[in-house]
Motif scaffolding. Structure first.
Motif, PDB file in Angstrom:
ATOM      1  N   TYR A   1       0.874  -1.143  -0.039  1.00  0.00           N
ATOM      2  CA  TYR A   1       0.091   0.106  -0.114  1.00  0.00           C
ATOM      3  C   TYR A   1       0.798   1.310   0.045  1.00  0.00           C
ATOM      4  CZ  TYR A   1      -4.379  -2.484   1.196  1.00  0.00           C
ATOM      5  OH  TYR A   1      -5.482  -3.428   1.038  1.00  0.00           O
ATOM      6  N   SER A   2       0.467   2.300  -0.664  1.00  0.00           N
ATOM      7  CA  SER A   2       1.209   3.670  -0.526  1.00  0.00           C
ATOM      8  C   SER A   2       0.977   3.965   0.777  1.00  0.00           C
ATOM      9  CB  SER A   2       0.387   4.674  -1.500  1.00  0.00           C
ATOM     10  OG  SER A   2      -0.915   5.131  -0.935  1.00  0.00           O
ATOM     11  N   VAL A   3       1.687   5.250   1.032  1.00  0.00           N
ATOM     12  CA  VAL A   3       1.604   5.814   2.518  1.00  0.00           C
ATOM     13  C   VAL A   3       0.219   6.514   2.868  1.00  0.00           C
ATOM     14  CG1 VAL A   3       2.464   7.887   3.720  1.00  0.00           C
ATOM     15  CG2 VAL A   3       4.094   6.554   2.607  1.00  0.00           C
ATOM     16  N   ALA A   4      -0.448   6.867   1.793  1.00  0.00           N
ATOM     17  CA  ALA A   4      -1.846   7.506   1.851  1.00  0.00           C
ATOM     18  C   ALA A   4      -2.906   6.438   2.086  1.00  0.00           C
ATOM     19  CB  ALA A   4      -2.069   8.223   0.526  1.00  0.00           C
ATOM     20  N   GLU A   5      -2.606   5.178   1.273  1.00  0.00           N
ATOM     21  CA  GLU A   5      -3.438   4.175   1.385  1.00  0.00           C
ATOM     22  C   GLU A   5      -3.510   3.674   2.863  1.00  0.00           C
ATOM     23  OE1 GLU A   5      -3.485   2.508  -3.076  1.00  0.00           O
ATOM     24  OE2 GLU A   5      -1.851   1.873  -1.915  1.00  0.00           O
ATOM     25  N   THR A   6      -2.253   3.518   3.355  1.00  0.00           N
ATOM     26  CA  THR A   6      -2.014   2.932   4.757  1.00  0.00           C
ATOM     27  C   THR A   6      -2.616   3.799   5.726  1.00  0.00           C
ATOM     28  OG1 THR A   6       0.250   1.894   3.932  1.00  0.00           O
ATOM     29  CG2 THR A   6       0.081   2.051   6.245  1.00  0.00           C
ATOM     30  N   ALA A   7      -2.524   5.163   5.533  1.00  0.00           N
ATOM     31  CA  ALA A   7      -2.949   6.153   6.407  1.00  0.00           C
ATOM     32  C   ALA A   7      -4.715   5.944   6.435  1.00  0.00           C
ATOM     33  CB  ALA A   7      -2.612   7.487   6.137  1.00  0.00           C
ATOM     34  N   GLU A   8      -4.977   5.834   5.290  1.00  0.00           N
ATOM     35  CA  GLU A   8      -6.446   5.702   4.954  1.00  0.00           C
ATOM     36  C   GLU A   8      -6.961   4.383   5.877  1.00  0.00           C
ATOM     37  OE1 GLU A   8     -10.130   5.015   1.926  1.00  0.00           O
ATOM     38  OE2 GLU A   8      -8.331   6.034   1.410  1.00  0.00           O
ATOM     39  N   VAL A   9      -6.259   3.175   5.625  1.00  0.00           N
ATOM     40  CA  VAL A   9      -6.667   1.925   6.212  1.00  0.00           C
ATOM     41  C   VAL A   9      -6.570   2.091   7.779  1.00  0.00           C
ATOM     42  CG1 VAL A   9      -5.921  -0.431   6.380  1.00  0.00           C
ATOM     43  CG2 VAL A   9      -6.093   0.268   4.106  1.00  0.00           C
ATOM     44  N   LEU A  10      -5.575   2.634   8.476  1.00  0.00           N
ATOM     45  CA  LEU A  10      -5.407   2.871   9.670  1.00  0.00           C
ATOM     46  C   LEU A  10      -6.100   3.946  10.341  1.00  0.00           C
ATOM     47  CD1 LEU A  10      -1.579   1.947   9.944  1.00  0.00           C
ATOM     48  CD2 LEU A  10      -3.554   0.214  10.286  1.00  0.00           C
ATOM     49  N   GLY A  11      -6.771   4.704   9.459  1.00  0.00           N
ATOM     50  CA  GLY A  11      -7.184   6.054  10.021  1.00  0.00           C
ATOM     51  C   GLY A  11      -6.274   6.990  10.899  1.00  0.00           C
ATOM     52  N   GLN A  12      -5.144   6.904  10.290  1.00  0.00           N
ATOM     53  CA  GLN A  12      -4.096   8.108  10.822  1.00  0.00           C
ATOM     54  C   GLN A  12      -3.770   8.928  10.050  1.00  0.00           C
ATOM     55  OE1 GLN A  12      -1.221   4.903  11.931  1.00  0.00           O
ATOM     56  NE2 GLN A  12      -1.955   4.463  13.496  1.00  0.00           N
TER      57      GLN A  12
END
Length: 169
Positions: free
Chosen positions: A124-135
């Motif tokens: 996952y990209s940084v943005a996708e990871t942030a979205e998945v984790l809600g961070q």
């Protein structure tokens, strides 16, 4: 509609199990959590299929389920302190490298482990990871930097994204 759901489940199941195995350190637990994740996706498929990234949504469910399982497991350990540690049984032998990486990941803080698995194992990209984790994106970057640094220190080697790639062997 049913064909879309079946294809989604086939495509995501292996990725879910692999990622959860890294997060949990237990293949049977990973398989159970992946199954529960897909059951929830199936239940809500009418809503999920219209999302921009249904796979990311499934991984968010999986991470949340894993976090809940960790909390339950910690509570069980506290409740059974006098019973001694439970024996763990591995379903299949892993390579020495896979075991070393999994053990090193297990020593990381949970938030670092989640970020590294999503970023480097699942890609996952940084943005996708942030979205998945809600961070926030900055938090994901910080956890990734600190997690990789800790892995490098633990493994005594240079850990790269290639080391964390998803290998479905």
């Amino acid at each position: 509609m049913e064909d879309d759901l079946a294809e989604f489940c086939r495509r995501e199941h292996r990725r879910l199990v692999a990622a959860l195995h890294l997060l949990c350190g237990s293949l049977p637990m990973a398989e159970d959590l992946a199954q529960e994740t897909l059951a929830r996706v199936c239940r809500d498929w009418k809503r999920v299929r219209g999302m921009d990234a249904p796979g990311a949504y499934a991984h968010r469910i999986a991470v949340n389920l894993a976090t809940s399982a960790f909390r339950r497991r910690a509570a069980e350990r506290r409740a059974h302190v006098r019973s001694g540690p439970a024996a763990t049984v591995s379903a299949a032998p892993d390579s020495a490298t896979a075991v070393a990486v999994r053990e090193a990941l297990a020593k990381l803080r949970p938030e670092q482990r989640r970020v590294l698995v999503l970023r480097y194992f699942l890609g996952y990209s940084v943005a996708e990871t942030a979205e998945v984790l809600g961070q926030p994106v900055g938090t994901v970057k910080t956890h990734a930097l600190r997690g990789l640094s800790a892995l490098r220190g633990e493994l005594g080697t240079s850990v790269t994204a290639a080391d964390m790639e998803m290998r479905n062997a």
